[in-house]
Write an enzyme that holds these catalytic residues in place. Structure first.
Site, PDB file in Angstrom:
ATOM      1  N   THR A 117       0.826  -1.207   0.000  1.00  0.00           N
ATOM      2  CA  THR A 117       0.000   0.000   0.000  1.00  0.00           C
ATOM      3  C   THR A 117       0.858   1.254   0.000  1.00  0.00           C
ATOM      4  O   THR A 117       1.983   1.251   0.523  1.00  0.00           O
ATOM      5  CB  THR A 117      -0.906   0.022   1.246  1.00  0.00           C
ATOM      6  N   TYR A 141      -1.869  -0.005  10.498  1.00  0.00           N
ATOM      7  CA  TYR A 141      -2.086  -0.686   9.220  1.00  0.00           C
ATOM      8  C   TYR A 141      -0.891  -0.509   8.296  1.00  0.00           C
ATOM      9  O   TYR A 141      -0.346  -1.483   7.751  1.00  0.00           O
ATOM     10  CB  TYR A 141      -3.352  -0.159   8.547  1.00  0.00           C
TER      11      TYR A 141
END
Length: 352
Positions: A117, A141
């Protein structure tokens, strides 16, 4: 026909990758625990029910199918939730990923593709983002993804493990004709929230921050069609199976669109007006996140083909028509034709 595991293949990105992998001539096997995936998305190849935290079960599945390649999409992905269920995120996203990496090495996998990501960059000082920029994630995250990238870097250096990490920007859109699209519970992504609001399934859409240093004052993000993402996974598998080098690639269009542009695009498709509110910025939200994707173009021969309009239109068709039919939803609007709410539900959304 070589076998490819898509771990997390019953989810949003994973199901589109499974479709692309099957169409590329590989034998797909979806490995998923269905905690966030959907049985309705199991349309290609075989299915193995397994949790990535169960190393023994993973070994049995690997031994049965002997995959040549593995795509790891399985992960918990909500930034805000990662700040609440932090230990769970590390257990699933890091420990689970290590289990999959370990099984892949033991069973002779020749190509490993990791769904990473752009959140690993944190709050960058420079745009557009390039792969050599510092890794400074600001959420649990993002840190879980960065940690797995670190594991893969060590595996490449010390074990000659063939791996590519793909840093997604804002995955969006759908292959609505094939019955797959974006469906999260709860939904936190801007495009589906705007469309659900336009369809009368939510009361209102709120923009976080209208005073950014951007052309219209709202945050700018790089939206990439999920089918273009899937194509990059296929190219990564081929690259590694053909003896190509392990690497890291940004996956974005190289163009940003603001939250106001997103809202306008949805409004242009909507048969009725919908409520759009504004509120203060969220702490830590960068003004602009846009990819430099030249490395993926140069090495993988990959280039996104879908426009922002394609993304919005395909997402609209999915949420308006396909999703209600497949999941048995009540497609009846919850607002009347004037846009007046008929049920009380407050929706907030941050720029992704």
């Amino acid at each position: 026909m070589e076998t490819v595991f898509i771990v997390g293949g019953a989810g949003y990105v994973g199901s589109h990758c499974t479709k692309a992998i099957a169409e590329a001539g590989y034998r797909p096997v979806v490995v998923d625990n269905l905690s966030n995936g959907h049985e309705q998305f199991l349309k290609w190849g075989e299915f193995e029910h397994a949790d990535i935290r169960d190393a023994e079960r993973l070994d049995a599945v690997f031994a049965r199918h002997k995959p040549a390649a593995v795509v790891l999409c399985a992960a918990l992905i909500e930034v805000k939730d990662s700040q609440v269920e932090t230990a769970l995120y590390y257990d699933n996203n890091v420990s689970g990923a290590i289990n999959v990496i370990g099984a892949s090495e033991r069973h002779g996998v020749r190509a490993f593709v990791f769904s990473s990501t752009c959140a690993v960059y944190g709050e960058p000082a420079e745009q557009p983002l390039r792969e050599h920029f510092p890794i400074q994630p600001i959420s649990p995250y993002g840190r879980t993804k960065a940690m797995v990238e670190g594991v893969l870097a060590d595996m490449r250096q010390f074990k000659n493990f063939p791996a590519i990490s793909l840093r997604y920007f804002n995955a969006a859109g759908a292959s609505w004709q094939d019955g797959i699209g974006e469906r999260h519970t709860p939904e936190t992504h801007a495009i589906p929230l705007a469309i659900q609001t336009a369809l009368g399934r939510r009361e209102g859409f709120r923009i976080f921050g209208t005073d950014y240093d951007t052309p219209d004052g709202t945050a700018v993000r790089d939206y990439i069609h999920v089918l273009d993402l899937a194509d990059a996974h296929v190219r990564s598998i081929r690259h590694l199976l053909d003896g190509g080098q392990s690497d890291i690639f940004n996956l974005g269009t190289g163009h940003g669109h603001s939250v106001k542009e997103l809202v306008t695009a949805v409004q242009d498709l909507s048969p009725q007006p919908f409520i759009v509110g504004t509120t203060d910025r969220r702490p830590g939200d960068p003004a602009r996140l846009v990819a430099d994707n030249s490395k993926a173009k140069d090495i993988l021969g990959w280039e996104p083909t879908c426009s922002f309009a394609d993304i919005i239109e395909s997402a609209w068709k999915w949420h308006a028509d396909t999703e209600p039919r497949i999941f048995g939803l009540d497609a009846k609007p919850t607002v009347d034709a004037s846009g007046t709410p008929m049920e009380q539900e407050q929706t907030t959304v941050a720029a992704q």
